[in-house]
Structures are given as C-alpha cells and as structure tokens.
Write an enzyme that holds these catalytic residues in place. Structure first.
Site, PDB file in Angstrom:
ATOM      1  N   HIS A 239      -2.020   0.827   7.116  1.00 39.85           N
ATOM      2  CA  HIS A 239      -2.549   0.771   5.751  1.00 39.85           C
ATOM      3  C   HIS A 239      -2.832   2.177   5.242  1.00 39.85           C
ATOM      4  O   HIS A 239      -3.133   3.088   6.020  1.00 39.85           O
ATOM      5  CB  HIS A 239      -3.825  -0.066   5.697  1.00 39.85           C
ATOM      6  CG  HIS A 239      -4.319  -0.328   4.307  1.00 39.85           C
ATOM      7  ND1 HIS A 239      -3.580  -1.007   3.368  1.00 39.85           N
ATOM      8  CD2 HIS A 239      -5.487   0.019   3.687  1.00 39.85           C
ATOM      9  CE1 HIS A 239      -4.252  -1.088   2.239  1.00 39.85           C
ATOM     10  NE2 HIS A 239      -5.416  -0.458   2.404  1.00 39.85           N
TER      11      HIS A 239
ATOM     12  N   CYS B 262       0.817  -1.226   0.000  1.00 44.05           N
ATOM     13  CA  CYS B 262       0.000   0.000   0.000  1.00 44.05           C
ATOM     14  C   CYS B 262       0.846   1.270   0.000  1.00 44.05           C
ATOM     15  O   CYS B 262       0.617   2.188  -0.798  1.00 44.05           O
ATOM     16  CB  CYS B 262      -0.967  -0.013   1.170  1.00 44.05           C
ATOM     17  SG  CYS B 262      -0.211  -0.067   2.813  1.00 44.05           S
TER      18      CYS B 262
ATOM     19  N   HIS C  60      -5.983   1.063  -3.761  1.00 44.22           N
ATOM     20  CA  HIS C  60      -5.002   0.618  -2.771  1.00 44.22           C
ATOM     21  C   HIS C  60      -4.529  -0.799  -3.065  1.00 44.22           C
ATOM     22  O   HIS C  60      -5.286  -1.638  -3.560  1.00 44.22           O
ATOM     23  CB  HIS C  60      -5.552   0.730  -1.340  1.00 44.22           C
ATOM     24  CG  HIS C  60      -6.832   0.006  -1.067  1.00 44.22           C
ATOM     25  ND1 HIS C  60      -7.204  -0.378   0.210  1.00 44.22           N
ATOM     26  CD2 HIS C  60      -7.848  -0.415  -1.872  1.00 44.22           C
ATOM     27  CE1 HIS C  60      -8.376  -0.979   0.177  1.00 44.22           C
ATOM     28  NE2 HIS C  60      -8.790  -1.013  -1.066  1.00 44.22           N
TER      29      HIS C  60
END
Length: 284
Positions: A239, A193, A251
């Site tokens: 994240h 990510c 993502h």
C-alpha cells in the site's frame, strides 16, 4: 541460482520473448513487436489471456504500446509508458497513428458523436487519455475539439499533450477524491493506491513505476517520518499513500473503497492492525 526477470516488466513465455531479452534469457524466438494504440476508453491488462484473470493494471485511450503476439482475440503487449507487460482484448487496439496532440486534463469527460452537448455520448474518457485532434467547432459558445475518429470532446477538458498539467501532482490526486477503489485500476473511473500515484504524476510530466513495490524501491529517495511534507509517500507492504500536508494523506484504499483523505497518524494506526507499520517513507 538463476532468477527469472520480473514478468511484469519483461515479456517472455516458453515460445516467445521480447527482443530486449536476447542474450539474457533463452527463447525459441524473439520479437521487437509492432506499435499500436489503445482504442478502448480503458483497457484492462491481465497476466494471461483470460477475461476471468485478475487485472494487473489498465491502459488508457490513446496510450501507445508494442504488440508482441496476437491469438484467439487477445494481444500480448508491452506498454510504452511504464513497460508493463500483459494481455488485453485485441479489439481494444488500433494501428499506431501520429503522436497525441492533447491529453484529457479533468478526472472524467465524454467524447460526443457531434459538437453539441445534447448529442449522445460515444464513450467516456479518463484523465490522462491521449487524443489526436484534427479539428474544432463551436456550438452555443462551447468549443469542441474533433478527434481523429470523428468524435468531439469539450476543449476546456483538454490540454496540449506536450505540456504538463501543472507541476503539483498532489493537486491532481485531490481532484480524484471519491473516485471508486478498483484493484488494478489506473483511471478516473476506478483506481488503486499505486495507480493514483502513477496517474497523478504522469499528467504532471513525471514518471513513476506502476506497482507499490516498484515505487517503494525506486521512486525518489528515502526520508524519515519526521521529515514528511506535501508530496512525500508513505509505504506499507502492498500500500502507498500521498502526503497532502504534514498531517494528512490521500490514498485509494479498501477501507473506504475510494480515494479518501485521512490523518497520517490515524492511517498508520489503522493499517498497522492488518499490515504492520510503514515499511518506508520516500520523497519523489
């Protein structure tokens, strides 16, 4: 209470430290390191000299770094671009040469043994790889650029290194849709990510820290959820997602195991079951 510097961005071991830490951290000796360039298509950077250790990040072909130490087939290095420290195989490096003239501007491409698409590929190259071009050739209407190692790449897959590939990093992230998820990945072959954020920004001429916590604390400025627009970032603990528009994020994620598009509301609800609500929103 003494707190040691972040080992991801500061090079120190019981026997050696980088010169920049002199006066901040006691070490038996210090080194400024020697310049080198990555010669592998993608080189995994690890926290210790062990092929079984997890990958912290990756360095791409042609990226520059400083070698702080070499031993037993491993090099202890610090990357020039983001300052990340770690170990990679010594044979993934070569002596530093001239600054790159070009950069790979597509998600993935090949370096061929000759200026012909029918020539066997010598190795693959990721978006963001840095190339030193020494010549060019044309075969059946396709123009090729000659690397300093003798291989050839399709000219249309490259851009001048001194020129950003556009100014919209979100459009780069879109081009990486369906790229496989890879923990520590930072290339067009596999990416995580925060690697998606950093790589997309890098090729559009912007700098971003490597890891999610670094990005959440130092990339851009905080905003409210109601202000989210294209290019903003949504952070959870561990994240990050990129806003494609006011309702959709891009993502690299472990749910689909690739770079995917998802509604921001759905992502917040789904991720919340495991990692609670977003920790912050930022505009880079």
């Amino acid at each position: 209470m003494n707190t040691l510097p972040d080992r991801r961005l500061n090079a120190y071991r019981p026997d050696l430290a980088e010169e920049a830490l002199r006066g901040r951290l006691e070490a038996p000796r210090y080194t400024a390191g020697t310049p080198a360039t990555v010669s592998a298509a993608v080189a995994a950077l690890r926290p210790r000299p062990d092929a079984g250790a997890g990958i912290d990040t990756e360095l791409l072909y042609g990226e520059r770094l400083r070698v702080l130490d070499r031993a037993d087939g491993w090099a202890w290095v610090k990357a020039d671009f983001d300052g990340y420290v770690g170990y990679l195989p010594d044979d993934a490096l070569r002596e530093a040469g001239p600054d790159a003239t070009h950069v790979v501007a597509v998600p993935r491409t090949f370096a061929y043994g000759g200026a012909d698409l029918k020539t066997p590929a010598a190795f693959a190259l990721s978006l963001g790889s840095r190339l030193n071009i020494v010549g060019e050739a044309e075969t059946r209407g396709t123009r090729y650029l000659k690397l300093d190692g003798g291989e050839f790449v399709v000219a249309a897959h490259c851009a001048p290194a001194d020129r950003a590939i556009g100014d919209d990093y979100v459009s780069i992230a879109v081009r990486l849709l369906e790229t496989p998820y890879l923990w520590g990945g930072r290339s067009g072959f596999g990416i995580d990510c925060s690697g998606l954020v950093q790589l997309a920004m890098m090729v559009t001429g912007r700098r971003a820290p490597r890891d999610t916590d670094m990005q959440a604390s130092g990339l851009g400025t905080p905003i409210d959820r109601g202000d989210l627009r294209r290019g903003d970032l949504v952070f959870w603990k561990g994240h990050v997602a990129i806003m494609e528009d006011e309702e959709t994020v891009l993502h690299a994620n472990g749910n689909t195991m690739n770079v995917a598009r998802e509604g921001v509301a759905a992502a917040i609800e789904r991720i919340g079951w495991l990692y609670q609500q977003p920790t912050c929103y930022r505009r880079p």
